[in-house]
Design a protein around this motif. Sequence first.
Motif, short mmCIF file in Angstrom:
data_model
loop_
_atom_site.label_atom_id
_atom_site.label_comp_id
_atom_site.label_asym_id
_atom_site.label_seq_id
_atom_site.Cartn_x
_atom_site.Cartn_y
_atom_site.Cartn_z
N LYS A 160 0.81 -1.23 0.00
CA LYS A 160 0.00 0.00 0.00
C LYS A 160 0.84 1.29 0.00
CE LYS A 160 -4.21 -1.70 0.25
NZ LYS A 160 -5.26 -1.38 -0.66
N LYS A 161 2.08 1.19 -0.48
CA LYS A 161 2.90 2.39 -0.60
C LYS A 161 3.65 2.34 -1.94
CE LYS A 161 4.48 1.96 3.82
NZ LYS A 161 3.46 1.07 4.27
N ARG A 162 2.90 2.44 -3.02
CA ARG A 162 3.48 2.44 -4.36
C ARG A 162 4.13 3.79 -4.59
NH1 ARG A 162 1.02 3.78 -9.29
NH2 ARG A 162 -0.98 3.77 -8.26
N VAL A 163 5.35 3.77 -5.11
CA VAL A 163 6.12 5.00 -5.31
C VAL A 163 5.81 5.57 -6.70
CG1 VAL A 163 8.43 5.98 -5.45
CG2 VAL A 163 7.94 4.18 -3.79
N ALA A 164 5.38 6.83 -6.72
CA ALA A 164 5.08 7.51 -7.97
C ALA A 164 6.36 8.02 -8.62
CB ALA A 164 4.13 8.68 -7.70
N LYS A 165 6.28 8.33 -9.89
CA LYS A 165 7.44 8.87 -10.61
C LYS A 165 7.54 10.38 -10.43
CE LYS A 165 9.96 8.64 -14.88
NZ LYS A 165 11.19 8.07 -14.37
N TYR A 166 6.41 11.06 -10.26
CA TYR A 166 6.40 12.52 -10.16
C TYR A 166 5.76 12.96 -8.85
CZ TYR A 166 7.20 11.99 -15.14
OH TYR A 166 7.72 11.64 -16.35
N PHE A 167 6.26 14.07 -8.32
CA PHE A 167 5.74 14.65 -7.09
C PHE A 167 5.66 16.16 -7.23
CE2 PHE A 167 7.36 10.61 -5.71
CZ PHE A 167 6.53 10.22 -4.68
N THR A 168 4.78 16.74 -6.43
CA THR A 168 4.73 18.19 -6.30
C THR A 168 4.56 18.49 -4.81
OG1 THR A 168 3.75 20.24 -7.13
CG2 THR A 168 2.21 18.47 -6.58
N THR A 169 4.66 19.75 -4.47
CA THR A 169 4.50 20.12 -3.07
C THR A 169 3.02 20.23 -2.73
OG1 THR A 169 4.58 22.47 -3.57
CG2 THR A 169 6.68 21.38 -3.06
N GLN A 170 2.71 20.08 -1.47
CA GLN A 170 1.32 20.21 -1.00
C GLN A 170 0.79 21.61 -1.31
OE1 GLN A 170 -0.55 17.70 0.45
NE2 GLN A 170 -2.27 19.10 0.29
N LYS A 171 1.65 22.62 -1.18
CA LYS A 171 1.25 24.01 -1.45
C LYS A 171 0.85 24.21 -2.90
CE LYS A 171 4.34 26.08 1.97
NZ LYS A 171 5.54 26.93 2.13
N ALA A 172 1.54 23.54 -3.83
CA ALA A 172 1.28 23.73 -5.26
C ALA A 172 0.12 22.90 -5.78
CB ALA A 172 2.54 23.42 -6.06
N LEU A 173 -0.28 21.87 -5.06
CA LEU A 173 -1.31 20.95 -5.54
C LEU A 173 -2.62 21.64 -5.97
CD1 LEU A 173 -1.87 17.98 -6.10
CD2 LEU A 173 -2.78 17.79 -3.78
N PRO A 174 -3.14 22.64 -5.25
CA PRO A 174 -4.39 23.29 -5.68
C PRO A 174 -4.29 23.99 -7.03
CG PRO A 174 -3.93 23.79 -3.38
CD PRO A 174 -2.73 23.10 -3.93
N LEU A 175 -3.09 24.26 -7.51
CA LEU A 175 -2.92 24.93 -8.81
C LEU A 175 -3.17 24.01 -9.99
CD1 LEU A 175 0.33 26.91 -7.95
CD2 LEU A 175 -2.02 27.78 -7.94
N PHE A 176 -3.13 22.70 -9.75
CA PHE A 176 -3.32 21.75 -10.83
C PHE A 176 -4.80 21.58 -11.12
CE2 PHE A 176 0.84 20.90 -9.22
CZ PHE A 176 1.57 20.64 -10.37
N LYS A 177 -5.11 21.29 -12.39
CA LYS A 177 -6.49 21.20 -12.84
C LYS A 177 -7.29 20.19 -12.02
CE LYS A 177 -9.21 20.82 -17.02
NZ LYS A 177 -9.18 20.62 -18.47
N GLU A 178 -6.77 18.98 -11.89
CA GLU A 178 -7.43 17.96 -11.08
C GLU A 178 -6.57 17.73 -9.85
OE1 GLU A 178 -8.82 14.40 -12.99
OE2 GLU A 178 -8.73 15.41 -14.92
N HIS A 179 -7.07 18.12 -8.71
CA HIS A 179 -6.25 17.96 -7.49
C HIS A 179 -6.96 17.25 -6.35
CE1 HIS A 179 -8.29 21.37 -5.60
NE2 HIS A 179 -8.22 21.94 -6.77
N ASP A 180 -8.13 16.68 -6.62
CA ASP A 180 -8.76 15.87 -5.59
C ASP A 180 -9.63 14.79 -6.25
OD1 ASP A 180 -11.22 17.01 -6.32
OD2 ASP A 180 -11.19 18.44 -4.67
N CYS A 181 -10.23 13.94 -5.43
CA CYS A 181 -11.02 12.81 -5.95
C CYS A 181 -12.46 13.21 -6.25
CB CYS A 181 -11.00 11.66 -4.94
SG CYS A 181 -9.36 10.95 -4.71
#
Length: 186
Positions: A160-181
């Motif tokens: 249950k801890k699959r490592v992603a290839k890309y990361f961003t900061t928590q602060k920047a996440l709301p700037l992305f088009k899709e940022h929640d479920c």
Amino acid sequence: MKKLITSFSVAVVLLASCSTSAEKKVNNVDSTASKTDTVSKLSQQKAAISKVDVPEDFSELVPIDVLNTKSKNVYDKYGIEFSGNCYSCDLASLSITKNKIKWTNICDEKDALEINDFSVLGEGNKIILKTSDRTYILTQIDEAPIYELDVEGKKLESDKKRVAKYFTTQKALPLFKEHDCGNFEG
């Protein structure tokens, strides 16, 4: 005549020894300059890879994925991976502080793996984290900020801890088009 030849021989020996000393001094200067050049080159190489402090934003890195490869806008191109964040909940967020690397399941904060023994180095736009088993290389690939993670060494195996290839900061996440479920009811 013997005095003349002896005097002449002494003069030649003195002149010969003086010129050799002068050559040695020139060579010493050249070798000193060479040593200085070598030291400065080594110093430059050490400056390229140096011990750095962990940026404060690294305390909350969120996994993201490429959603729209054709988009030129970085905030449309990247976003949350729906499956790993909302459906299977198997992605790991990453927290890096000066004394701890922490992998945490995105859906369960209690499900975490902590690494306490590591070193941090910087090289240009890269942060290199070295542990006894692995080397984590976080490369900033965009000013947004977007970081690409490469893991070298022993595979990180954790449920249950699959490592992603890309990361961003928590602060920047709301700037992305899709940022929640959203209203996903899986």
